[in-house]
Write a protein that holds these residues in place. Structure first.
Motif, PDB file in Angstrom:
ATOM      1  N   LYS A  96      18.287 -12.089  30.766  1.00 27.79           N
ATOM      2  CA  LYS A  96      19.580 -12.508  30.219  1.00 27.79           C
ATOM      3  C   LYS A  96      19.713 -12.057  28.758  1.00 27.79           C
ATOM      4  N   ILE A  97      18.676 -12.319  27.951  1.00 28.53           N
ATOM      5  CA  ILE A  97      18.741 -11.922  26.544  1.00 28.53           C
ATOM      6  C   ILE A  97      18.822 -10.404  26.427  1.00 28.53           C
ATOM      7  N   HIS A  98      18.144  -9.715  27.318  1.00 28.18           N
ATOM      8  CA  HIS A  98      18.210  -8.245  27.326  1.00 28.18           C
ATOM      9  C   HIS A  98      19.649  -7.770  27.458  1.00 28.18           C
ATOM     10  N   PHE A  99      20.399  -8.369  28.375  1.00 31.33           N
ATOM     11  CA  PHE A  99      21.800  -7.965  28.522  1.00 31.33           C
ATOM     12  C   PHE A  99      22.594  -8.245  27.254  1.00 31.33           C
ATOM     13  N   PHE A 100      22.447  -9.436  26.705  1.00 29.30           N
ATOM     14  CA  PHE A 100      23.220  -9.794  25.517  1.00 29.30           C
ATOM     15  C   PHE A 100      22.935  -8.836  24.354  1.00 29.30           C
ATOM     16  N   VAL A 101      21.683  -8.459  24.196  1.00 32.32           N
ATOM     17  CA  VAL A 101      21.330  -7.517  23.130  1.00 32.32           C
ATOM     18  C   VAL A 101      21.929  -6.138  23.417  1.00 32.32           C
ATOM     19  N   CYS A 102      21.821  -5.690  24.652  1.00 36.21           N
ATOM     20  CA  CYS A 102      22.349  -4.371  25.004  1.00 36.21           C
ATOM     21  C   CYS A 102      23.860  -4.273  24.784  1.00 36.21           C
ATOM     22  N   ALA A 103      24.562  -5.363  25.015  1.00 36.29           N
ATOM     23  CA  ALA A 103      26.021  -5.364  24.910  1.00 36.29           C
ATOM     24  C   ALA A 103      26.526  -5.634  23.503  1.00 36.29           C
ATOM     25  N   SER A 104      25.658  -6.072  22.620  1.00 38.65           N
ATOM     26  CA  SER A 104      26.096  -6.611  21.330  1.00 38.65           C
ATOM     27  C   SER A 104      26.865  -5.626  20.468  1.00 38.65           C
ATOM     28  N   ARG A 105      26.505  -4.353  20.506  1.00 39.21           N
ATOM     29  CA  ARG A 105      27.170  -3.358  19.673  1.00 39.21           C
ATOM     30  C   ARG A 105      28.036  -2.404  20.484  1.00 39.21           C
ATOM     31  N   ALA A 106      28.225  -2.739  21.747  1.00 43.89           N
ATOM     32  CA  ALA A 106      29.081  -1.911  22.598  1.00 43.89           C
ATOM     33  C   ALA A 106      30.546  -2.213  22.309  1.00 43.89           C
ATOM     34  N   SER A 107      31.343  -1.171  22.226  1.00 41.99           N
ATOM     35  CA  SER A 107      32.780  -1.312  21.968  1.00 41.99           C
ATOM     36  C   SER A 107      33.493  -0.200  22.704  1.00 41.99           C
ATOM     37  N   GLU A 108      34.796  -0.175  22.619  1.00 37.26           N
ATOM     38  CA  GLU A 108      35.549   0.864  23.307  1.00 37.26           C
ATOM     39  C   GLU A 108      35.177   2.255  22.808  1.00 37.26           C
ATOM     40  N   LYS A 109      34.679   2.340  21.569  1.00 41.79           N
ATOM     41  CA  LYS A 109      34.319   3.635  21.000  1.00 41.79           C
ATOM     42  C   LYS A 109      32.821   3.916  21.012  1.00 41.79           C
ATOM     43  N   GLU A 110      32.015   2.884  21.209  1.00 40.90           N
ATOM     44  CA  GLU A 110      30.557   3.035  21.147  1.00 40.90           C
ATOM     45  C   GLU A 110      29.893   2.433  22.380  1.00 40.90           C
ATOM     46  N   PRO A 124      24.004 -13.200  41.316  1.00 41.44           N
ATOM     47  CA  PRO A 124      24.296 -14.640  41.267  1.00 41.44           C
ATOM     48  C   PRO A 124      23.955 -15.305  39.943  1.00 41.44           C
ATOM     49  N   TYR A 125      22.891 -14.849  39.271  1.00 43.65           N
ATOM     50  CA  TYR A 125      22.492 -15.492  38.023  1.00 43.65           C
ATOM     51  C   TYR A 125      22.789 -14.617  36.807  1.00 43.65           C
ATOM     52  N   GLY A 126      23.844 -13.816  36.914  1.00 38.62           N
ATOM     53  CA  GLY A 126      24.287 -13.049  35.764  1.00 38.62           C
ATOM     54  C   GLY A 126      23.993 -11.567  35.863  1.00 38.62           C
ATOM     55  N   HIS A 127      23.960 -10.925  34.689  1.00 38.44           N
ATOM     56  CA  HIS A 127      23.766  -9.480  34.584  1.00 38.44           C
ATOM     57  C   HIS A 127      22.281  -9.135  34.717  1.00 38.44           C
ATOM     58  N   VAL A 128      21.967  -8.129  35.526  1.00 37.38           N
ATOM     59  CA  VAL A 128      20.590  -7.672  35.699  1.00 37.38           C
ATOM     60  C   VAL A 128      20.556  -6.149  35.621  1.00 37.38           C
ATOM     61  N   GLU A 129      19.690  -5.617  34.749  1.00 39.49           N
ATOM     62  CA  GLU A 129      19.484  -4.173  34.702  1.00 39.49           C
ATOM     63  C   GLU A 129      18.486  -3.837  35.796  1.00 39.49           C
ATOM     64  N   SER A 130      18.965  -3.187  36.835  1.00 41.39           N
ATOM     65  CA  SER A 130      18.173  -3.000  38.046  1.00 41.39           C
ATOM     66  C   SER A 130      16.874  -2.244  37.802  1.00 41.39           C
ATOM     67  N   ASP A 131      16.920  -1.161  37.027  1.00 41.25           N
ATOM     68  CA  ASP A 131      15.716  -0.363  36.796  1.00 41.25           C
ATOM     69  C   ASP A 131      14.684  -1.153  36.001  1.00 41.25           C
ATOM     70  N   VAL A 132      15.146  -1.893  35.017  1.00 39.91           N
ATOM     71  CA  VAL A 132      14.236  -2.736  34.236  1.00 39.91           C
ATOM     72  C   VAL A 132      13.571  -3.757  35.146  1.00 39.91           C
ATOM     73  N   TYR A 133      14.362  -4.391  35.998  1.00 39.26           N
ATOM     74  CA  TYR A 133      13.782  -5.399  36.885  1.00 39.26           C
ATOM     75  C   TYR A 133      12.739  -4.795  37.821  1.00 39.26           C
TER      76      TYR A 133
END
Length: 237
Positions: A96-110, A124-133
């Protein structure tokens, strides 16, 4: 949320869950996910030398290790009076924290980190990066189970030298962004992080779409994450 749901969120059952029937039939055996076909795959069979790691995956795994190095430091900063061995950095919490960090600086331009970690799914329990898992149980320096993170051995001084400096810089900046918004996020319980992820439009829209097809997972286009409102706190937590 039922008692069973809470137990799963807190790490007493493995992630992820792909159907209600599979929730009922889960065992303690670690699972990877064939996201496209919603099939469970034995991690041991899929990653123990039989499927070589390509360069893109190798970069992603090392970037994730760099992420966990920062995560450990963050946890220690917020819990300096506690022995790190008593941490609650379970698989679910770390993902979960991995997703929040990955998204933190994402914007329409970046892209933020969404070009490196480019395989997020709504589950079911939120965002999961499949390859990381898929590779989570194959890391050499740390071990993350359903309860906590253990440091198996310290990273060598030159371990991250071959990780692209731009990726390291962006991970550094992403942690700064999240911590400046909510430094206590690392102390949220896993169940709270799941609830927080469920407030994000990217999860709500894609998981709703998945259910409309009678599925329990759907890949999230990074454009949705880039353009949505980023939420890093829950009321009362």
């Amino acid at each position: 949320m039922s008692i069973f749901d809470v137990k799963v969120c807190l790490g007493t059952n493995p992630l992820p869950v792909l159907s209600e029937q599979r929730i009922a039939n889960q065992t303690s055996k670690p699972l990877a996910i064939d996201m496209q076909n919603n099939h469970n795959i034995d991690v041991k069979k899929s990653t123990e030398g039989k499927i070589p790691m390509d360069q893109d995956t190798a970069t992603k795994v090392k970037a994730f290790e760099y992420f966990t190095n920062h995560l450990v430091d963050w946890y220690k900063e917020q819990n300096h009076e506690q022995e790190f061995s008593d941490n609650d950095l379970s698989k679910l919490k770390v993902l979960k924290i991995h997703f929040f960090v990955c998204a933190s600086r994402a914007s329409e331009k970046e892209d933020g980190l969404l070009d490196v970690f480019d395989n997020f799914w709504a589950m079911p329990y939120g965002h999961v990066e499949s390859d990381v898992y898929t590779w989570l149980d194959k890391l050499d320096y740390i071990r993350i189970d359903n309860y906590k993170l253990d440091i198996v051995k310290e990273y060598l001084d030159d371990y991250f030298l071959d990780l692209d400096s731009d990726i390291k810089k962006r991970i550094d900046e992403s942690f700064v962004a999240v911590k400046s918004t909510n430094a206590k996020l690392v102390n949220y319980m896993a169940v709270d992080l799941v609830e927080l992820s469920h407030t994000w439009y990217s999860w709500k829209s894609m998981y709703k779409l998945a259910r409309s097809f009678k599925k329990y997972s759907m890949k999230i286009p990074k454009e949705i994450i880039k353009s949505e409102n980023k939420i890093y706190s829950l009321k009362g937590v």
